[in-house]
Design an enzyme around this catalytic site. Sequence first.
Site, PDB file in Angstrom:
ATOM      1  N   ASP A   1     -12.809   9.491  -4.270  1.00 12.65           N
ATOM      2  CA  ASP A   1     -13.105   8.069  -4.463  1.00 12.65           C
ATOM      3  C   ASP A   1     -14.521   7.736  -4.010  1.00 12.65           C
ATOM      4  OD1 ASP A   1     -12.510   8.516  -1.815  1.00 12.65           O
ATOM      5  OD2 ASP A   1     -10.866   7.086  -1.700  1.00 12.65           O
TER       6      ASP A   1
ATOM      7  N   GLY B   1      -2.408   3.166   4.118  1.00 12.29           N
ATOM      8  CA  GLY B   1      -3.339   3.480   3.028  1.00 12.29           C
ATOM      9  C   GLY B   1      -2.857   4.565   2.081  1.00 12.29           C
TER      10      GLY B   1
ATOM     11  N   ASP C   1     -14.167  11.465   1.751  1.00  9.97           N
ATOM     12  CA  ASP C   1     -13.490  10.342   1.069  1.00  9.97           C
ATOM     13  C   ASP C   1     -14.298   9.065   1.389  1.00  9.97           C
ATOM     14  OD1 ASP C   1     -10.147   9.836   0.415  1.00  9.97           O
ATOM     15  OD2 ASP C   1     -11.345   8.092   1.019  1.00  9.97           O
TER      16      ASP C   1
ATOM     17  N   HIS D   1      -4.880   8.890   6.282  1.00 12.25           N
ATOM     18  CA  HIS D   1      -4.609   7.654   7.026  1.00 12.25           C
ATOM     19  C   HIS D   1      -3.286   7.661   7.784  1.00 12.25           C
ATOM     20  CE1 HIS D   1      -8.043   5.797   5.138  1.00 12.25           C
ATOM     21  NE2 HIS D   1      -7.527   5.899   3.930  1.00 12.25           N
TER      22      HIS D   1
ATOM     23  N   ASP E   1       0.831  -1.218   0.000  1.00 10.45           N
ATOM     24  CA  ASP E   1       0.000   0.000   0.000  1.00 10.45           C
ATOM     25  C   ASP E   1       0.859   1.260   0.000  1.00 10.45           C
ATOM     26  OD1 ASP E   1      -2.423  -1.263  -0.079  1.00 10.45           O
ATOM     27  OD2 ASP E   1      -2.999  -0.816   2.003  1.00 10.45           O
TER      28      ASP E   1
HETATM   29  F1  V1D Z   1      -5.331  -2.458  -5.260  1.00  8.45           F
HETATM   30  C1  V1D Z   1      -4.088  -2.192  -4.897  1.00  8.45           C
HETATM   31  C2  V1D Z   1      -3.050  -2.433  -5.768  1.00  8.45           C
HETATM   32  C3  V1D Z   1      -1.768  -2.164  -5.362  1.00  8.45           C
HETATM   33  C4  V1D Z   1      -1.530  -1.672  -4.115  1.00  8.45           C
HETATM   34  C5  V1D Z   1      -2.588  -1.441  -3.247  1.00  8.45           C
HETATM   35  C6  V1D Z   1      -3.887  -1.684  -3.626  1.00  8.45           C
HETATM   36  C7  V1D Z   1      -5.001  -1.424  -2.710  1.00  8.45           C
HETATM   37  C8  V1D Z   1      -6.330  -1.274  -2.965  1.00  8.45           C
HETATM   38  N1  V1D Z   1      -6.961  -1.035  -1.797  1.00  8.45           N
HETATM   39  N2  V1D Z   1      -4.842  -1.236  -1.392  1.00  8.45           N
HETATM   40  C9  V1D Z   1      -6.014  -0.991  -0.861  1.00  8.45           C
HETATM   41  C10 V1D Z   1      -6.254  -0.711   0.569  1.00  8.45           C
HETATM   42  N3  V1D Z   1      -5.490  -1.615   1.349  1.00  8.45           N
HETATM   43  C11 V1D Z   1      -5.946  -2.790   1.808  1.00  8.45           C
HETATM   44  C12 V1D Z   1      -4.934  -3.611   2.436  1.00  8.45           C
HETATM   45  C13 V1D Z   1      -5.148  -5.071   2.536  1.00  8.45           C
HETATM   46  N4  V1D Z   1      -4.356  -5.027   3.743  1.00  8.45           N
HETATM   47  C14 V1D Z   1      -4.411  -5.876   4.777  1.00  8.45           C
HETATM   48  C15 V1D Z   1      -4.667  -3.588   3.845  1.00  8.45           C
HETATM   49  O1  V1D Z   1      -7.118  -3.104   1.680  1.00  8.45           O
HETATM   50  C16 V1D Z   1      -5.853   0.700   0.939  1.00  8.45           C
HETATM   51  C17 V1D Z   1      -6.804   1.755   0.453  1.00  8.45           C
HETATM   52  C18 V1D Z   1      -6.274   3.130   0.757  1.00  8.45           C
HETATM   53  C19 V1D Z   1      -7.261   4.225   0.454  1.00  8.45           C
HETATM   54  C20 V1D Z   1      -6.607   5.563   0.576  1.00  8.45           C
HETATM   55  C21 V1D Z   1      -7.535   6.760   0.514  1.00  8.45           C
HETATM   56  O2  V1D Z   1      -8.333   6.717  -0.644  1.00  8.45           O
HETATM   57  O3  V1D Z   1      -8.418   6.801   1.598  1.00  8.45           O
HETATM   58  C22 V1D Z   1      -6.704   8.031   0.491  1.00  8.45           C
HETATM   59  N5  V1D Z   1      -7.099   9.131   0.997  1.00  8.45           N
HETATM   60  O4  V1D Z   1      -6.134  10.074   0.841  1.00  8.45           O
HETATM   61  C23 V1D Z   1      -5.158   9.548   0.176  1.00  8.45           C
HETATM   62  C24 V1D Z   1      -5.486   8.248  -0.043  1.00  8.45           C
HETATM   63 CA    CA Z   2     -14.415   9.562   4.779  1.00 10.83          CA
END
Ligand code: V1D
Ligand code: CA
Length: 432
Positions: free
Chosen positions: A261, A145, A172, A137, A95
């Site tokens: 998003d 995140g 968000d 985050h 991430d």
């Molecule tokens: F799909 C992916 C491909 C490559 C790297 C990461 C991702 C991905 C998608 N969704 N990572 C996520 C989320 N992480 C997880 C992890 C699984 N682990 C145990 C955790 O589900 C992270 C989503 C972050 C969202 C960030 C945000 O949109 O809220 C943001 N706000 O400000 C900046 C970013």
């Molecule tokens: Ca929110």
Amino acid sequence: MPAKDRVSYFYDGDVGSVYYGPNHPMKPHRLCMTHSLVLAYGLHNKMEIYRPHKAYPVELAQFHSADYIDFLHRITPDTQELFSKELLKYNMGEDCPVFDNLFEFCQIYAGGTIDAAHRLNSQLCDIAINWAGGLHHARKCAASGFCYVNDLVLGILELLKCHARVLYIDIDVHHGDGVEEAFYQTDRVMTVSFHKFGDLFFPGTGDVKDVGSNEGKYYAINVPLKDGIDDTSFTRMFKLIISKVVEFYQPGAIVLQCGADSLAGDRLGCFNLSIEGHAECVRFVKNLNLPLLVTGGGGYTKENVARCWTVETGALLDSELPNEIPDNDYINYFKPDCKLKTHPGSNMENLNSKTYLSTIKMQVFENLRNLQHAPGVQMHEVPPDWYLPDINEDELNPDERIDQHTQDKLIQRDDEFYAGDNDNDHDMDEAS
Ligand code: V1D
Ligand code: CA
């Protein structure tokens, strides 16, 4: 006709060339696309545009631990294999990858939000925008995140130098956990996050029952939502909740995180909002007429992010924008229709029933009733480090110099709260 707001906008083209890596959904290039659209619509003629300073490590350490900031400063893609223990400790990985110019990227987006807060504190503008910011985050000692440093927390800490109470609002699709956690135990910041909750959606926190603790009990508000929420349901919940919050809490300034998003068709999100619905929330907050710091956040369908933040820049300037996108460097991304406003498909089911939303609303209102009405709230003494520019006045551009009148205003609180400065104390003085 009310006077137009003075808007300051922060942008550095270097943030847009940062690359999180192949297959990573976070594309800072969306910031270049947004800026290009803002220019194409001529919005730069209606606001002041600044290149933000790069936040110094010591500024970042106002919230983050010095060891974590030092690590971010030192780590590079070439050296990371030597730091496997630290990478684990600071939650860097899929991430939050290590990429070229990572630290400079953090310095720029955090510098933008800190500068935005300074300009509001100095009363040099009414609204300050940093679309590169909003990385909600990031934690004190760890990345999370896609976020490395938490510019929102740093901006709020700056606003707290001039305001007794700051309201943080987060639209968000993800829970604003880093900001909530930073201020969970204080009544000086109220955090309100609207987000998807359930089905293990990231980050998994943000239950309606999480309300803050100790001095901060009832000063954290969570609005957990399900897939497919549409403009009508979202804007209704948003307006009802935010009006009540402002009535009860009476903030001196507002920070609004506008993660895109939550739009329909986002690569990671699952809501069904149109750009108009999203922007309606921004307009509503602007119309509260309080000093306002606006940031970006998530948003993974690049052309829609650029459209959304351009419409919202226009909304903050009271400018309606023509729907036909003018020619710009990224026009190919907006083809074939080249229209600014999007219309979500009607085939997405809204899983938020009226009964569900009404239950959430009642729970939030019940928590708000537990707050004393703001004038009765016992505030702690505000720390004595009022913001006064730590610079040699002679070096400043004349337009930026702060006159005595403004300086005098800066050291006044935005309201009536001084610990021990109330009628009862006054009576006691006279009695003695
Ligand atoms: F799909 C992916 C491909 C490559 C790297 C990461 C991702 C991905 C998608 N969704 N990572 C996520 C989320 N992480 C997880 C992890 C699984 N682990 C145990 C955790 O589900 C992270 C989503 C972050 C969202 C960030 C945000 O949109 O809220 C943001 N706000 O400000 C900046 C970013
Ligand atoms: Ca929110």
